[in-house]
Motif scaffolding. Structure first.
Motif, PDB file in Angstrom:
ATOM      1  N   VAL A  54      75.182  75.291  38.698  1.00 51.43           N
ATOM      2  CA  VAL A  54      76.563  74.152  37.995  1.00 51.43           C
ATOM      3  C   VAL A  54      75.281  74.329  36.541  1.00 51.43           C
ATOM      4  CG1 VAL A  54      75.362  72.352  39.210  1.00 51.43           C
ATOM      5  CG2 VAL A  54      76.750  72.259  38.417  1.00 51.43           C
ATOM      6  N   ALA A  55      77.024  74.267  35.212  1.00 50.08           N
ATOM      7  CA  ALA A  55      75.776  74.226  33.989  1.00 50.08           C
ATOM      8  C   ALA A  55      76.485  72.838  33.213  1.00 50.08           C
ATOM      9  CB  ALA A  55      75.111  75.028  34.083  1.00 50.08           C
ATOM     10  N   ALA A  56      75.958  72.237  32.733  1.00 50.56           N
ATOM     11  CA  ALA A  56      76.914  71.144  31.607  1.00 50.56           C
ATOM     12  C   ALA A  56      76.974  72.197  30.877  1.00 50.56           C
ATOM     13  CB  ALA A  56      75.610  70.148  30.981  1.00 50.56           C
ATOM     14  N   ARG A  57      78.437  71.436  30.293  1.00 53.29           N
ATOM     15  CA  ARG A  57      78.786  72.099  28.840  1.00 53.29           C
ATOM     16  C   ARG A  57      78.506  71.857  27.850  1.00 53.29           C
ATOM     17  NH1 ARG A  57      82.669  71.911  32.490  1.00 53.29           N
ATOM     18  NH2 ARG A  57      83.852  69.679  30.988  1.00 53.29           N
ATOM     19  N   TRP A  58      77.554  70.330  27.305  1.00 46.53           N
ATOM     20  CA  TRP A  58      76.673  70.262  27.071  1.00 46.53           C
ATOM     21  C   TRP A  58      75.716  71.351  25.979  1.00 46.53           C
ATOM     22  CZ3 TRP A  58      76.009  65.481  23.068  1.00 46.53           C
ATOM     23  CH2 TRP A  58      77.113  64.587  22.697  1.00 46.53           C
ATOM     24  N   HIS A  59      75.666  71.590  24.286  1.00 44.00           N
ATOM     25  CA  HIS A  59      74.788  72.112  23.735  1.00 44.00           C
ATOM     26  C   HIS A  59      74.967  73.539  24.412  1.00 44.00           C
ATOM     27  CE1 HIS A  59      72.677  68.905  22.459  1.00 44.00           C
ATOM     28  NE2 HIS A  59      72.625  68.530  23.104  1.00 44.00           N
ATOM     29  N   ALA A  60      75.899  74.144  24.362  1.00 49.34           N
ATOM     30  CA  ALA A  60      76.593  75.367  24.904  1.00 49.34           C
ATOM     31  C   ALA A  60      76.174  76.148  25.018  1.00 49.34           C
ATOM     32  CB  ALA A  60      79.150  75.532  24.939  1.00 49.34           C
ATOM     33  N   GLU A  61      75.636  76.874  23.675  1.00 53.87           N
ATOM     34  CA  GLU A  61      75.139  77.421  22.677  1.00 53.87           C
ATOM     35  C   GLU A  61      73.465  77.949  23.646  1.00 53.87           C
ATOM     36  OE1 GLU A  61      73.218  74.378  20.786  1.00 53.87           O
ATOM     37  OE2 GLU A  61      74.795  74.380  21.469  1.00 53.87           O
ATOM     38  N   VAL A  68      79.297  80.110  39.281  1.00 52.74           N
ATOM     39  CA  VAL A  68      79.453  79.237  38.560  1.00 52.74           C
ATOM     40  C   VAL A  68      80.351  77.756  38.175  1.00 52.74           C
ATOM     41  CG1 VAL A  68      78.575  79.172  36.194  1.00 52.74           C
ATOM     42  CG2 VAL A  68      77.775  81.174  37.565  1.00 52.74           C
ATOM     43  N   ALA A  69      79.546  77.277  37.976  1.00 50.92           N
ATOM     44  CA  ALA A  69      80.467  75.712  38.421  1.00 50.92           C
ATOM     45  C   ALA A  69      79.620  75.142  36.536  1.00 50.92           C
ATOM     46  CB  ALA A  69      80.691  75.020  39.546  1.00 50.92           C
TER      47      ALA A  69
END
Length: 155
Positions: free
Chosen positions: A22-29, A52-53
């Motif tokens: 599970v991963a945040a979308r903030w700072h996607a790079e 992956v979520a």
């Protein structure tokens, strides 16, 4: 980062284990790359399944990690929290850390804390596993969680 004492982070033989990321979308790079590295570590460790979520931010990670812990042998949490001018950083970091720890203890399943909690964007880049980075937290968090799952199985 102390700069010393890091254990071996080579792939392990985790054949048959399943991994939820599970991963945040903030700072996607950065988080996109960390997810890619986590998936690569899982595949290099011969896991049976990787899912992956993605969630909006790091505060949302624990609730999805909790759901994943019901289905997968190992959960890997990835995100980037950069300190700003307010106390929000402290609240987010504590919430994520406490939530992930509780999930691991309540479920008895390894939950890797790969959420970078840093003072600057440069510090995050140095931990995100980019070319030239000092650390690769996506890979390292995944291998650490798989290693813990194997240790639990051996008990």
């Amino acid at each position: 980062m102390a700069g010393f004492g890091e254990p071996e982070v080579a792939a392990v033989n985790a054949e048959g284990l399943t991994v939820g990321i599970v991963a945040a979308r903030w700072h996607a790079e950065l988080t996109d790359h960390m997810v890619d590295r986590a998936v690569a570590a899982a595949k290099a460790s011969a896991v049976a399944d990787v899912a992956v979520a993605r969630v909006a931010g790091s505060v949302e990670i624990p609730v999805v990690a909790q759901a994943m812990a019901k289905k997968y042998d190992v959960v890997v949490a990835l995100g980037v929290v950069i300190k700003g001018a307010t106390a929000h950083f402290d609240f987010v970091c504590r919430s994520v850390t406490d939530g992930l720890t509780r999930i691991a203890l309540d479920t008895g399943k390894p939950v890797a804390h790969g959420v970078l909690t840093v003072n600057t964007l440069d510090q995050a880049k140095d931990r995100a596993g980019l070319p030239g980075s000092a650390e690769d937290k996506g890979w390292a968090a995944t291998v650490a969680a798989l290693d813990a799952a194997l240790a639990i199985r051996a008990i």
